[in-house]
Design a protein around this motif. Structure first.
Motif, PDB file in Angstrom:
ATOM      1  N   UNK A  29      59.735 104.633  28.954  1.00 57.40           N
ATOM      2  CA  UNK A  29      59.583 103.598  29.846  1.00 57.40           C
ATOM      3  C   UNK A  29      57.875 103.042  29.923  1.00 57.40           C
ATOM      4  N   UNK A  30      57.732 103.054  28.528  1.00 54.82           N
ATOM      5  CA  UNK A  30      56.109 102.405  28.470  1.00 54.82           C
ATOM      6  C   UNK A  30      56.010 100.943  29.159  1.00 54.82           C
ATOM      7  N   UNK A  31      54.354 100.531  28.717  1.00 55.25           N
ATOM      8  CA  UNK A  31      54.195  99.138  29.008  1.00 55.25           C
ATOM      9  C   UNK A  31      53.520  98.392  28.103  1.00 55.25           C
ATOM     10  N   UNK A  32      53.379  99.152  26.568  1.00 56.61           N
ATOM     11  CA  UNK A  32      53.194  98.571  25.786  1.00 56.61           C
ATOM     12  C   UNK A  32      54.083  99.109  24.484  1.00 56.61           C
ATOM     13  N   UNK A  33      54.804  98.430  23.659  1.00 51.69           N
ATOM     14  CA  UNK A  33      55.333  98.953  22.702  1.00 51.69           C
ATOM     15  C   UNK A  33      54.955  98.860  20.320  1.00 51.69           C
ATOM     16  N   UNK A  34      54.624  99.193  20.576  1.00 51.34           N
ATOM     17  CA  UNK A  34      53.840  99.785  19.609  1.00 51.34           C
ATOM     18  C   UNK A  34      54.508  99.188  17.891  1.00 51.34           C
ATOM     19  N   UNK A  35      55.672  98.843  17.291  1.00 52.12           N
ATOM     20  CA  UNK A  35      56.322  98.858  16.349  1.00 52.12           C
ATOM     21  C   UNK A  35      55.720  98.803  14.873  1.00 52.12           C
ATOM     22  N   UNK A  36      55.388  99.638  14.415  1.00 55.34           N
ATOM     23  CA  UNK A  36      55.106  99.591  13.289  1.00 55.34           C
ATOM     24  C   UNK A  36      55.713 100.073  11.593  1.00 55.34           C
TER      25      UNK A  36
END
Length: 349
Positions: free
Chosen positions: A176-183
């Protein structure tokens, strides 16, 4: 986009690593504002510093790396000052979650898929027992895993590469994050599956109201999903603008080179364009514009003084002396001129 919508503000970030007694400067005073609800792509060659830059948001730098100076402001806190693991635990998962490029390194081969997603649900959503299981099945369904009730009990080796990547995305979303980082979330997948995963991420962003950051070396991958693009070279963000501005009105010679390398801009029967030379050695001090030694159209000042940002539009800026009013007129490559003409045609209806 207004200042009030800024969810994360990075200013003059300097990141260093100690490698066998030598100091490597991985991030060279990079700055970036991230807006709530947007989809931002960070692009650049391997070694540009894209992954290192975003790992600082979650305290995931290797033990031999550190933030030397600068700030990472998030919800009134400067994450660059965090030193203790207890501080980072409040950030990881709950505020920022990451999807890595190789799902098999992210998944435990000895645990079922369901139990791995459930761990995140229990830890970050406070659900237990049947409620937690029900939530996991719902998330597995959201990420496009068919028969989620059956798949819940299976192990990673029973899934294909594309399905494993969906599970990794499910774990990130379950936090349930605010920011999703897709590497580089699609690097290990074939082209058809890449498109499916990117469409999935786009859908999840809307459903879960996520702010997303995509890290990639391929500008073509983000063309349809990014609101803005930040171009990174040698540890610095050298151009940033809306997706349309960076694709059709690029200003930095490195961005020109990246765009010219796209296979879809190639001419039939002619060899594909490739950027000459290699990125600079980050163990050494870099003078001037880091791209100058690889830039055939570099100005004398490019080898002497580092350029500041020049504003192209309210949403577009680039660090290149070519934008200085005193600079001589330098024509971009033919492929960039073609893109600009296409943009003008579209703009004029």
């Amino acid at each position: 986009m207004t200042d009030s919508n800024i969810i994360l503000s990075v200013k003059d970030l300097l990141v260093k690593f100690n490698l066998r007694g030598k100091i490597l400067t991985a991030i060279r005073e990079a700055s970036l504002d991230l807006y709530e609800g947007e989809s931002l792509a960070i692009v650049g060659e391997s070694g540009a510093g894209k992954s290192v830059f975003t790992k600082t948001f979650m305290g995931l730098l290797d033990a031999n790396g550190w933030v030397d100076s600068g700030s990472i402001l998030y919800k009134g806190e400067d994450l660059a000052k965090y030193k203790r693991e207890e501080d980072w635990i409040k950030i990881r998962g709950r505020e920022f979650a990451m999807v890595f490029q190789e799902p098999m390194t992210s998944l435990n081969p000895l645990k079922t898929i369901g139990s791995q997603v459930e761990e995140a649900v229990i830890l970050h959503q406070g659900l237990k027992g049947n409620k937690a299981k029900k939530k996991v099945i719902e998330i597995l369904d959201d990420v496009g895993i068919t028969e989620p009730e059956r798949r819940y009990h299976q192990y990673p080796h029973e899934f294909s590469g594309g399905m494993r990547q969906r599970v990794v995305i499910a774990i990130a979303v379950a936090c349930n994050p605010k920011v999703l980082i897709c590497d580089e979330p699609t690097t290990a997948l074939d082209v058809t599956i890449q498109a499916q995963i990117l469409n999935l991420l786009k859908e999840l962003q809307k459903k879960y109201k996520l702010t997303t950051i995509y890290i990639t070396h391929d500008l073509g991958v983000v063309a349809n999903i990014a609101d803005r693009i930040a171009v990174m070279y040698a540890g610095d963000i050298i151009e940033i603008g809306t997706c349309e501005e960076v694709f059709y009105n690029a200003q930095h010679p490195y961005t020109w080179a990246l765009l010219s390398s796209l296979p879809q801009l190639g001419v039939k029967g002619e060899p594909l364009y490739s950027i000459k030379g290699t990125p600079p050695n980050l163990f050494n001090e870099i003078k001037g514009d880091a791209f100058a030694p690889r830039n055939e159209k570099a100005l004398k000042i490019d080898f002497v003084e580092r350029p500041p940002y020049f504003q192209v539009s309210p949403t577009h800026k680039a660090k290149t002396w070519l934008l200085d009013p005193r600079a001589p007129k330098v024509e971009p490559p033919e492929s960039i001129k073609i893109l600009r003409r296409q943009w003008q045609v579209r703009a004029n209806g």
